[in-house]
Structure formats: structure tokens, C-alpha cells
Scaffold this active site. Structure first.
Site, PDB file in Angstrom:
ATOM      1  N   ALA A 281       0.868  -1.172   0.000  1.00 60.31           N
ATOM      2  CA  ALA A 281       0.000   0.000   0.000  1.00 60.31           C
ATOM      3  C   ALA A 281       0.904   1.220   0.000  1.00 60.31           C
ATOM      4  CB  ALA A 281      -0.898  -0.010   1.238  1.00 60.31           C
ATOM      5  N   SER A 282       0.750   2.062  -1.000  1.00 58.97           N
ATOM      6  CA  SER A 282       1.636   3.212  -1.156  1.00 58.97           C
ATOM      7  C   SER A 282       1.441   4.221  -0.035  1.00 58.97           C
ATOM      8  CB  SER A 282       1.376   3.892  -2.499  1.00 58.97           C
ATOM      9  OG  SER A 282       1.629   3.009  -3.564  1.00 58.97           O
TER      10      SER A 282
END
Length: 400
Positions: A71-72
């Protein structure tokens, strides 16, 4: 109230408050960030961690240091969504499904009249995204387990395309899937850097109007980037592109045992001041630009410390290299660090001067960004600008 006692909504709003304090966002993007629950896409992660401005890995990579999927960082997600400028009713293709969080935000932005298609090459990642999107009520999003470099032509043409993996090239297959005037946001890689570039399609050319520094896990299937050791101990390495005329074998064992040439520029920076623009500007005129990695063992042996030991901007020519350094000077307390070049090899003096020239040119126009265009390799080369030829596309840069 402790972090543990805070609700999801409180933590989410606090995170978004922090993001917009640093970078104002379009109201629709801010609303989506305050609405979509990130924890739904990160099962097993506690709420405070879910709402910290950091990346969260969901699948590790047993063969490399970078995760296969994560997840960025939320602030980077917000920045790229702002660049994408989604409109209600857009038909969106996302390359890299990740946790499904970004697709959920896109679904919120495009609304019930729009469509979101996300694709990932990894079976586990695609399944994770499908599961979490169903859980969070974004079951309208289409999830495909497929090579993103092929795209999903059956649901095109797309008015928006966004990449959430680092891309070295623009695939030919995507051109036929983009509508006229489509907007594209890509974490594009060249010369060892990654920039989030927002582009608009005009015929057979994509023209950028926004360029931001970023970092992403590289896409699987593009291998235009090379890494090579410059000594037998493998303590000094360069990272470069396949189109560059660079021969690591031109370096010999004596290269880094001879004292380096040090040449300082006229440019100074503060402790928190970015100098990434040096790298960006150099790539718009010089095919020798790459990155150098100097390991702790090399530093212990006396090799000069680069500005960023893990990967600093460098110029390589034949068996010589010059790379970016910083030296602390007390003469200017506001900007105590002076930029310069350390160089090794037979042409070290001239190469150091060339790098310092890049630094000084950047220093005269620090906020400038280049005009950037992407065109298909089959199309005629542009008449103006500095062109980097990749496997399937041309990247053209030009500073006004």
C-alpha cells in the site's frame, strides 16, 4: 485521546489534515481520502498504522529487497490522484491493483456513472484486491489477474490511466486503449530516477503538465535498467539504462584506489532543501547520467562519500565517473551545504567539471521543470528536445 482509542474516522481525518497542510488538494480528492477506509484494504494492520503516512507491504519478495506489492504512502496516493484529475463518469484503468485502496478511491471519485478496472500480474495480489474491494463496498471495480503491460482492452477506451508501479517504458498496447484527450499518470523511470508524470494525450503524443518526485516498486516485465559492479569486490556499483553507452568493464581495480578529484559548484543548500532537480535537469541534455551506489565497505576503504551513498546522481564516461557530493561550510548558516563533484578515472577532471556545470545550471533555475513528451517508437522522432529512446517509446525532455 490515545492513538489506540481514536476511531477510524478521527485517525483518517487527522492524516488527511496533515497531507493537505503540506499540499493543498482538489476538494473531490480530499473528500475521497476522508471517506474511503484504508484499514479495509489492510486486514491485520492496527488502525494507527493504517493511518500513518507510510507504505505497508502486503507481499514480500523472496528474491529481492523490495516487496512485490504494498500500500503506497498516503500522501503520494493523494498527490497522484490530484494529478489524475478524475471526473465523474470517467472510465479508468489502474496498472497495479495492490491492496485495492487506490481503486476504492478511484471508484469514489468517478462515481456510479463511471468505471474502474484494476489489473495485477500476481494472483495473490489480485485476489487480495478483489476481496478487500468487496468487503469495503466497492464491488463495482473490475479486478483482473493479468500482465498490466498488456492492459485490459475489452473495457476501453479509457479516459484515465494510472500506474501504481514503477514503469520504465510506455507499452505499445496502451495506445489503442486510450481515448482521445485521455489523462495518464505514471511513475516513470529513467536514468535511475522515478517521477510521477501527469500527461494528456494529443494524437500520438502524451504531453506532461505535472512532474513530481516519487518512488514505487518496479513493474514486472520491463528490464531496461541495468546494475553493474565497478570493482571486483562489488562495493561500488552503477545503475543505468540499456540505451546508454556505458561499459562497466572499462573500469579497473586501480580506479578507486587513486585519490579522487573534488570540484565544488557555486550552489549551496539548506539541510532540508531538495536538490533532486540537479538529476532531472542533467537527464534532459546528457546521456552519461546514471546513479552510483557506494557501499559502507567502500566508504571504509576511503572512497569519497556521495551525497546519497545508496544511489546518487553520477556521470559515467569510459572508465571514469563523477558523482554528486555535499560539503558542509559554515560561511552560510542558512545554506551550509555546498554541492560539488567527486571524480575517479583518467578523465576525472573534465567529468567533474561537466557535473558541476549541471549543478550550476540547475542552481540558476531551481524551480524549473522540463517539458516532457512520450511518443511511440514507430512514430517519427521529435524535431526538438533531448530524446531518450526506450524499447517501445521515446521520452523527450526540453527545458524552456
Amino acid at each position: 485521546m490515545t492513538e489506540e482509542a481514536a476511531t477510524s474516522e478521527e485517525l483518517r481525518n487527522r492524516l488527511v489534515d496533515q497531507i493537505v497542510a503540506d499540499r493543498p488538494l482538489a476538494p473531490r480528492v480530499e473528500h475521497a481520502l476522508r471517506t474511503v477506509r484504508r484499514e479495509d484494504n489492510l486486514p491485520g494492520i492496527d488502525l494507527p498504522t493504517a493511518y500513518t503516512d507510510q507504505a505497508v507491504s502486503i507481499k514480500e519478495n523472496p528474491s529481492g529487497p523490495l516487496p512485490l506489492s504494498c500500500a503506497s504512502v498516503p500522501s503520494m496516493v493523494a498527490m497522484m490522484l490530484d494529478q489524475l484529475d478524475v471526473k465523474a463518469g470517467d472510465n479508468i484503468l489502474e496498472i497495479g491493483a495492490g491492496t485495492g485502496y487506490n481503486a476504492a478511491l478511484l471508484d469514489e471519485l468517478t462515481g456510479p456513472e463511471g468505471h474502474v478496472t484494476t489489473v495485477d500480474i500476481d494472483e495473490d495480489v489480485a485476489l487480495h484486491a478483489r476481496t478487500t474491494l468487496n468487503r469495503s463496498g466497492h464491488d463495482r471495480v473490475r479486478v483482473f489477474e493479468r500482465d498490466g503491460l498488456i492492459g485490459v482492452p475489452e473495457h476501453g477506451p479509457y479516459t484515465r490511466l494510472i500506474g501504481t508501479v514503477g514503469l520504465w517504458d510506455f507499452p505499445n498496447a496502451w495506445w489503442d486503449q486510450l481515448a482521445d484527450d485521455a489523462r495518464v499518470v505514471l511513475p516513470l523511470r529513467w536514468r535511475g530516477q522515478t517521477r510521477s508524470i501527469a500527461l494528456t494525450r494529443h494524437g500520438n503524443t502524451l504531453t506532461a503538465d505535472s512532474v513530481e518526485l516519487c518512488g514505487f516498486v518496479p513493474v514486472i516485465g520491463q528490464d531496461g535498467e541495468k546494475t553493474a559492479a565497478l570493482n571486483t569486490e562489488d562495493t561500488v556499483r552503477i545503475h543505468y539504462d540499456q540505451d546508454q553507452d556505458i561499459d562497466p568493464a572499462a573500469f579497473d581495480e586501480s580506479t578507486f584506489s587513486i585519490p579522487c578529484t573534488t570540484t565544488l559548484s557555486e550552489q549551496r543548500i539548506g539541510g532540508e532543501e531538495s536538490f533532486d532537480g540537479v538529476w532531472l535537469r542533467a537527464t534532459a541534455s546528457d546521456n552519461r547520467v546514471c546513479r552510483v551506489e557506494v557501499t559502507p565497505k567502500a566508504l571504509e576503504s576511503g572512497v569519497r562519500r556521495p551525497s546519497i551513498p545508496m544511489r546518487s546522481p553520477a556521470l559515467v564516461s569510459g572508465g571514469s565517473i563523477a558523482y554528486l557530493i555535499t560539503e558542509r561550510e559554515e560561511a552560510d548558516p542558512q545554506r551550509p551545504f555546498r554541492l560539488g563533484a567527486a571524480a575517479y578515472g583518467p578523465d576525472r577532471d573534465s567529468l567533474a567539471q561537466d557535473l558541476v556545470a549541471h549543478i550550476n545550471t540547475w542552481g540558476a533555475y531551481r524551480a524549473a521543470i522540463p517539458e516532457i513528451n512520450i511518443s511511440a517508437l514507430a512514430d517519427p522522432a521529435p524535431d526538438t528536445g533531448f530524446t531518450i529512446t526506450k524499447s517501445e517509446s521515446r521520452l523527450t525532455l526540453n527545458y524552456p
